[in-house]
Design an enzyme around this catalytic site. Sequence first.
Site, short mmCIF file in Angstrom:
data_model
loop_
_atom_site.label_atom_id
_atom_site.label_comp_id
_atom_site.label_asym_id
_atom_site.label_seq_id
_atom_site.Cartn_x
_atom_site.Cartn_y
_atom_site.Cartn_z
N ALA A 62 0.83 -1.21 0.00
CA ALA A 62 0.00 0.00 0.00
C ALA A 62 0.86 1.25 0.00
O ALA A 62 1.98 1.26 0.51
CB ALA A 62 -0.90 0.00 1.22
N GLY A 63 0.31 2.33 -0.57
CA GLY A 63 0.96 3.63 -0.50
C GLY A 63 1.57 4.06 -1.81
O GLY A 63 1.84 5.24 -2.01
N ASN A 123 9.27 8.16 4.84
CA ASN A 123 8.10 8.91 4.39
C ASN A 123 7.24 9.35 5.56
O ASN A 123 7.11 8.65 6.56
CB ASN A 123 7.29 8.09 3.38
CG ASN A 123 6.12 7.35 4.00
OD1 ASN A 123 5.05 7.91 4.22
ND2 ASN A 123 6.34 6.07 4.33
N MET A 153 4.13 10.85 4.61
CA MET A 153 3.12 11.37 3.68
C MET A 153 1.83 11.77 4.42
O MET A 153 1.26 12.82 4.16
CB MET A 153 2.78 10.31 2.62
CG MET A 153 3.96 9.85 1.77
SD MET A 153 4.81 11.17 0.91
CE MET A 153 3.65 11.51 -0.39
N PHE A 171 -1.23 9.93 4.61
CA PHE A 171 -2.47 9.54 3.91
C PHE A 171 -2.98 10.64 2.98
O PHE A 171 -4.15 11.01 3.01
CB PHE A 171 -3.59 9.17 4.90
CG PHE A 171 -3.33 7.97 5.76
CD1 PHE A 171 -2.30 7.09 5.49
CD2 PHE A 171 -4.16 7.71 6.84
CE1 PHE A 171 -2.09 5.97 6.30
CE2 PHE A 171 -3.96 6.60 7.65
CZ PHE A 171 -2.92 5.74 7.39
N SER A 206 0.23 3.14 10.53
CA SER A 206 1.07 4.18 9.92
C SER A 206 1.56 5.12 11.02
O SER A 206 0.78 5.51 11.90
CB SER A 206 0.27 4.98 8.90
OG SER A 206 0.96 6.18 8.61
N ASN A 219 2.29 8.16 10.53
CA ASN A 219 2.17 9.53 10.04
C ASN A 219 0.83 10.21 10.30
O ASN A 219 0.59 11.30 9.81
CB ASN A 219 2.51 9.56 8.55
CG ASN A 219 3.93 9.09 8.32
OD1 ASN A 219 4.82 9.45 9.09
ND2 ASN A 219 4.14 8.25 7.32
N THR A 220 -0.06 9.53 11.03
CA THR A 220 -1.30 10.17 11.46
C THR A 220 -1.26 10.15 12.99
O THR A 220 -1.25 9.07 13.58
CB THR A 220 -2.53 9.40 10.93
OG1 THR A 220 -2.51 9.45 9.50
CG2 THR A 220 -3.83 10.01 11.44
N LYS A 224 -3.13 -4.62 9.39
CA LYS A 224 -1.71 -4.36 9.10
C LYS A 224 -1.02 -3.86 10.38
O LYS A 224 -1.49 -2.94 11.04
CB LYS A 224 -1.58 -3.32 7.98
CG LYS A 224 -0.13 -3.12 7.52
CD LYS A 224 -0.05 -2.43 6.18
CE LYS A 224 1.38 -2.19 5.73
NZ LYS A 224 1.45 -1.54 4.41
N ASN A 235 4.26 -2.56 8.48
CA ASN A 235 4.32 -1.19 7.99
C ASN A 235 5.76 -0.66 8.17
O ASN A 235 6.67 -1.44 8.46
CB ASN A 235 3.30 -0.33 8.76
CG ASN A 235 2.71 0.76 7.88
OD1 ASN A 235 3.45 1.47 7.19
ND2 ASN A 235 1.40 0.90 7.89
N1 FMN Z 1 1.43 1.52 4.01
C1 FMN Z 1 0.10 1.64 4.20
O1 FMN Z 1 -0.52 0.72 4.77
N2 FMN Z 1 -0.58 2.72 3.71
C2 FMN Z 1 0.03 3.75 3.06
O2 FMN Z 1 -0.62 4.69 2.62
C3 FMN Z 1 1.43 3.67 2.88
N3 FMN Z 1 2.09 4.65 2.26
C4 FMN Z 1 3.44 4.53 2.05
C5 FMN Z 1 4.12 5.53 1.36
C6 FMN Z 1 5.47 5.41 1.11
C7 FMN Z 1 6.17 6.49 0.37
C8 FMN Z 1 6.18 4.24 1.54
C9 FMN Z 1 7.65 4.08 1.26
C10 FMN Z 1 5.51 3.26 2.23
C11 FMN Z 1 4.14 3.38 2.50
N4 FMN Z 1 3.44 2.38 3.19
C12 FMN Z 1 2.10 2.50 3.38
C13 FMN Z 1 4.14 1.20 3.74
C14 FMN Z 1 4.35 0.10 2.71
O3 FMN Z 1 3.13 -0.42 2.25
C15 FMN Z 1 5.17 -1.04 3.35
O4 FMN Z 1 4.44 -1.62 4.41
C16 FMN Z 1 6.52 -0.57 3.87
O5 FMN Z 1 7.07 0.42 3.03
C17 FMN Z 1 7.52 -1.72 4.00
O6 FMN Z 1 7.77 -2.31 2.75
P1 FMN Z 1 9.08 -1.96 1.86
O7 FMN Z 1 10.27 -2.06 2.78
O8 FMN Z 1 9.08 -2.96 0.76
O9 FMN Z 1 8.89 -0.57 1.37
#
Ligand code: FMN
Length: 354
Positions: free
Chosen positions: A70-71, A119, A121, A123, A184, A186-187, A217, A246
């Site tokens: 996600a994201g 990040n 961000m 949401f 997350s 970030n909220t 999650k 996450n």
């Molecule tokens: N996870 C969510 O559940 N919702 C999100 O909106 C979300 N936004 C993300 C935005 C960015 C830029 C990144 C890098 C990650 C975000 N994630 C979000 C987390 C990813 O889905 C994932 O759980 C996390 O990055 C670990 O995986 P990775 O090491 O392969 O990136």
Amino acid sequence: MFDYYGLMKKFMFNFSPENAHHIAEFFFKNGATYAPFILSPLAEHFFIHDKRLEQTIFGKTFLNPLGLGAGFDKNATMIQMLTALGFGHIEYGTITPEPQNGNAKPRLFRYVEQESIQNAMGFNNEGMYKVGKRLESLYPFATPLGANIGKNKTTTAENALKDYEKLIKRFKDLSDYLVINISSPNTPGLRDLQNEQFIKDLFVMAKELTLKPVLLKIAPDLEINDALHVSSVALENGAAGIVATNTTIDYSLIPNARDFGGLSGKVLTEKSFVMFEALAKEFFGKTTLISVGGIDSADEAYRRLKAGASLIQIYSAFIFKGPSLNRAINLGILERMEKDGFSHISEIIGSDRR
Ligand code: FMN
């Protein structure tokens, strides 16, 4: 073979991470709309379809185990192109009931040497009405779609359940599974919802609203015992699985990391694996487990499958390595299966637990 992605990355990494993302989104979205003829040659190259990788999960066929976390596709605008680039499932979102801009910029940072991302961000997304409208003309889609949902920043903890109610109602018929995001960083206050009472109320409500699988999650920063407890409360009350993990708020993983947001990518690999393995030891065989966090190779993907993941997801490594990684991971899983004498992916999944 010529390293096209290496060249593209050189160009894209000249832009700020967020602008680079907008550029990619522009091409992914418009490429599929205005040049749909490119989808099938791309899929032919990047999408690995082999009977040995195929699974039926949540009543839907997953042609390969590798999904997009996600994201990346927050507003579900890139689903066709992402499928052509090899993903066997796509989790769109996080989507909130009302549209929101997210946190102040800059809020997205690359650590190129560490192949990691930070990040904050918050949401940023177009909200459930607009994204739902977009999905109404797409769903059902051949590739399984997950809806990742979260509360609005301005929604108080007392009203959080109402946000999830609206979101489940909106996306239950526009997804193959739903993921509750209360992990997350970030909220503000969101992670506090990872408590027994809220999770119980949430999944009891979810069960009344839909027969679709609803997963939880998990953050990698919970104490292992708390994560096990929270997950078992979710599962006892109807959750269909756990997505772990996450991003992390352990900023010590990168020297000079910012002190806000969440880290993902290579620095998260071990932390995410440790959490996933602890969950798998407890829940493998009882529910569906999805592993995400720092997966960047066929070796790591294979390790997660053996640990008990039915599905795996990537995000950060897709940025650093591009779509050829999708192909490499799926082909690499097949190679390792052959070497280990497995004839179907179901034989690998959880083989370390047996
Ligand atoms: N996870 C969510 O559940 N919702 C999100 O909106 C979300 N936004 C993300 C935005 C960015 C830029 C990144 C890098 C990650 C975000 N994630 C979000 C987390 C990813 O889905 C994932 O759980 C996390 O990055 C670990 O995986 P990775 O090491 O392969 O990136």
